[in-house]
Design a protein around this motif. Structure first.
Motif, PDB file in Angstrom:
ATOM      1  N   ILE A  97       0.841  -1.209   0.000  1.00  0.00           N
ATOM      2  CA  ILE A  97       0.000   0.000   0.000  1.00  0.00           C
ATOM      3  C   ILE A  97       0.872   1.253   0.000  1.00  0.00           C
ATOM      4  O   ILE A  97       0.591   2.210  -0.721  1.00  0.00           O
ATOM      5  CB  ILE A  97      -0.989  -0.012   1.187  1.00  0.00           C
ATOM      6  N   ALA A  98       1.950   1.247   0.780  1.00  0.00           N
ATOM      7  CA  ALA A  98       2.866   2.392   0.792  1.00  0.00           C
ATOM      8  C   ALA A  98       3.441   2.627  -0.593  1.00  0.00           C
ATOM      9  O   ALA A  98       3.502   3.772  -1.058  1.00  0.00           O
ATOM     10  CB  ALA A  98       3.983   2.168   1.815  1.00  0.00           C
ATOM     11  N   ASP A  99       3.850   1.559  -1.272  1.00  0.00           N
ATOM     12  CA  ASP A  99       4.365   1.686  -2.645  1.00  0.00           C
ATOM     13  C   ASP A  99       3.321   2.316  -3.559  1.00  0.00           C
ATOM     14  O   ASP A  99       3.630   3.209  -4.348  1.00  0.00           O
ATOM     15  CB  ASP A  99       4.753   0.313  -3.212  1.00  0.00           C
ATOM     16  N   ALA A 100       2.090   1.844  -3.471  1.00  0.00           N
ATOM     17  CA  ALA A 100       1.019   2.350  -4.339  1.00  0.00           C
ATOM     18  C   ALA A 100       0.753   3.828  -4.085  1.00  0.00           C
ATOM     19  O   ALA A 100       0.630   4.619  -5.024  1.00  0.00           O
ATOM     20  CB  ALA A 100      -0.256   1.531  -4.121  1.00  0.00           C
ATOM     21  N   ILE A 101       0.676   4.223  -2.816  1.00  0.00           N
ATOM     22  CA  ILE A 101       0.414   5.624  -2.470  1.00  0.00           C
ATOM     23  C   ILE A 101       1.562   6.508  -2.943  1.00  0.00           C
ATOM     24  O   ILE A 101       1.346   7.524  -3.626  1.00  0.00           O
ATOM     25  CB  ILE A 101       0.189   5.783  -0.949  1.00  0.00           C
ATOM     26  N   LEU A 102       2.784   6.129  -2.596  1.00  0.00           N
ATOM     27  CA  LEU A 102       3.939   6.970  -2.924  1.00  0.00           C
ATOM     28  C   LEU A 102       4.185   7.038  -4.425  1.00  0.00           C
ATOM     29  O   LEU A 102       4.554   8.094  -4.943  1.00  0.00           O
ATOM     30  CB  LEU A 102       5.174   6.481  -2.175  1.00  0.00           C
ATOM     31  N   ASP A 103       3.972   5.941  -5.137  1.00  0.00           N
ATOM     32  CA  ASP A 103       4.158   5.954  -6.583  1.00  0.00           C
ATOM     33  C   ASP A 103       3.209   6.949  -7.247  1.00  0.00           C
ATOM     34  O   ASP A 103       3.599   7.716  -8.117  1.00  0.00           O
ATOM     35  CB  ASP A 103       3.936   4.549  -7.153  1.00  0.00           C
ATOM     36  N   ARG A 104       1.960   6.968  -6.825  1.00  0.00           N
ATOM     37  CA  ARG A 104       0.967   7.863  -7.423  1.00  0.00           C
ATOM     38  C   ARG A 104       1.176   9.313  -6.992  1.00  0.00           C
ATOM     39  O   ARG A 104       0.879  10.238  -7.724  1.00  0.00           O
ATOM     40  CB  ARG A 104      -0.446   7.421  -7.032  1.00  0.00           C
ATOM     41  N   LEU A 105       1.678   9.497  -5.802  1.00  0.00           N
ATOM     42  CA  LEU A 105       1.782  10.834  -5.238  1.00  0.00           C
ATOM     43  C   LEU A 105       3.101  11.524  -5.566  1.00  0.00           C
ATOM     44  O   LEU A 105       3.131  12.632  -6.094  1.00  0.00           O
ATOM     45  CB  LEU A 105       1.612  10.733  -3.715  1.00  0.00           C
ATOM     46  N   VAL A 106       4.193  10.883  -5.277  1.00  0.00           N
ATOM     47  CA  VAL A 106       5.511  11.524  -5.355  1.00  0.00           C
ATOM     48  C   VAL A 106       5.969  11.754  -6.793  1.00  0.00           C
ATOM     49  O   VAL A 106       6.541  12.795  -7.112  1.00  0.00           O
ATOM     50  CB  VAL A 106       6.554  10.713  -4.552  1.00  0.00           C
ATOM     51  N   ASN A 107       5.693  10.801  -7.675  1.00  0.00           N
ATOM     52  CA  ASN A 107       6.216  10.909  -9.038  1.00  0.00           C
ATOM     53  C   ASN A 107       5.575  12.017  -9.864  1.00  0.00           C
ATOM     54  O   ASN A 107       6.123  12.424 -10.882  1.00  0.00           O
ATOM     55  CB  ASN A 107       6.078   9.565  -9.761  1.00  0.00           C
ATOM     56  N   SER A 108       4.434  12.518  -9.433  1.00  0.00           N
ATOM     57  CA  SER A 108       3.776  13.605 -10.173  1.00  0.00           C
ATOM     58  C   SER A 108       3.765  14.886  -9.338  1.00  0.00           C
ATOM     59  O   SER A 108       2.829  15.672  -9.421  1.00  0.00           O
ATOM     60  CB  SER A 108       2.350  13.193 -10.543  1.00  0.00           C
ATOM     61  N   SER A 109       4.827  15.090  -8.539  1.00  0.00           N
ATOM     62  CA  SER A 109       4.829  16.216  -7.601  1.00  0.00           C
ATOM     63  C   SER A 109       5.965  17.206  -7.828  1.00  0.00           C
ATOM     64  O   SER A 109       7.075  16.820  -8.195  1.00  0.00           O
ATOM     65  CB  SER A 109       4.958  15.692  -6.162  1.00  0.00           C
ATOM     66  N   HIS A 110       5.639  18.455  -7.563  1.00  0.00           N
ATOM     67  CA  HIS A 110       6.641  19.503  -7.414  1.00  0.00           C
ATOM     68  C   HIS A 110       7.014  19.469  -5.945  1.00  0.00           C
ATOM     69  O   HIS A 110       6.130  19.386  -5.085  1.00  0.00           O
ATOM     70  CB  HIS A 110       6.048  20.873  -7.770  1.00  0.00           C
ATOM     71  N   ARG A 111       8.312  19.538  -5.644  1.00  0.00           N
ATOM     72  CA  ARG A 111       8.717  19.396  -4.245  1.00  0.00           C
ATOM     73  C   ARG A 111       9.453  20.625  -3.745  1.00  0.00           C
ATOM     74  O   ARG A 111      10.321  21.165  -4.419  1.00  0.00           O
ATOM     75  CB  ARG A 111       9.578  18.155  -4.078  1.00  0.00           C
TER      76      ARG A 111
END
Length: 182
Positions: free
Chosen positions: A154-168
């Motif tokens: 679940i952590a992988d799924a959340i972070l993959d969808r969230l972090v890869n399309s983010s400005h940081r």
């Protein structure tokens, strides 16, 4: 209707403090193109550096431009969703959260997530992925989010969808609250 904690504007953003805030990058975010592109923003750093302030300034600008914005404290939102599962209103609450053009999740990761919180967070992020934009603020560096979310898949799924399309934006420095007191 966004439920902001503070009423802030982009004009109030302080670029003079040494806190690793790239003025050009933030001003590009202030155009709100990231919302049109369905991208996310992650703002991390220690307490008192203006993460919530900045996210709400972007949210206020989005309201002015007539985007539907929802501001939520992450912990309180997850507790509310847990109760909604019990009383049968979960899907209604989830729909409210996922339909906002811009969702601001403040103070992400202050508590480790249990199974229900993890599942709710995955539901939210999965529904919003490439459909709507999310701003997340956190005192915890992104590199530690995996452990806070827990349960690897679940952590992988959340972070993959969230972090890869983010400005940081990773803020550093002294608390601005502390500097105001001096």
């Amino acid at each position: 209707q966004a439920h902001f904690k503070q009423r802030t504007t982009l004009e109030e953003i302080n670029y003079s403090q040494q806190r690793n805030l790239d003025k050009n990058m933030f001003q590009r975010l202030a155009t709100l193109d990231f919302i049109a592109k369905k991208e996310n923003v992650i703002i991390t750093g220690p307490s008192g550096l203006g993460k919530s302030f900045m996210s709400q300034a972007l949210g206020h600008q989005a309201c002015i431009r007539e985007f539907k914005v929802l501001y939520q404290n992450t912990g309180r939102m997850l507790k509310k969703l847990k109760l909604a599962k019990v009383d049968g209103t979960y899907l209604k609450e989830l729909k409210k959260i996922t339909q906002a053009n811009l969702l601001i999740l403040d103070d992400f990761g202050l508590q480790a997530m249990d199974n229900q919180a993890r599942e709710s967070m995955l539901d939210i992020i999965d529904e919003r992925y490439q459909q709507q934009s999310t701003i997340i603020t956190s005192q915890i560096p992104v590199s530690a989010w995996y452990d806070i979310i827990g349960e690897g898949t679940i952590a992988d799924a959340i972070l993959d969808r969230l972090v890869n399309s983010s400005h940081r934006i990773d803020l550093k420095g002294e608390s601005m609250r502390k500097l105001k007191e001096l």
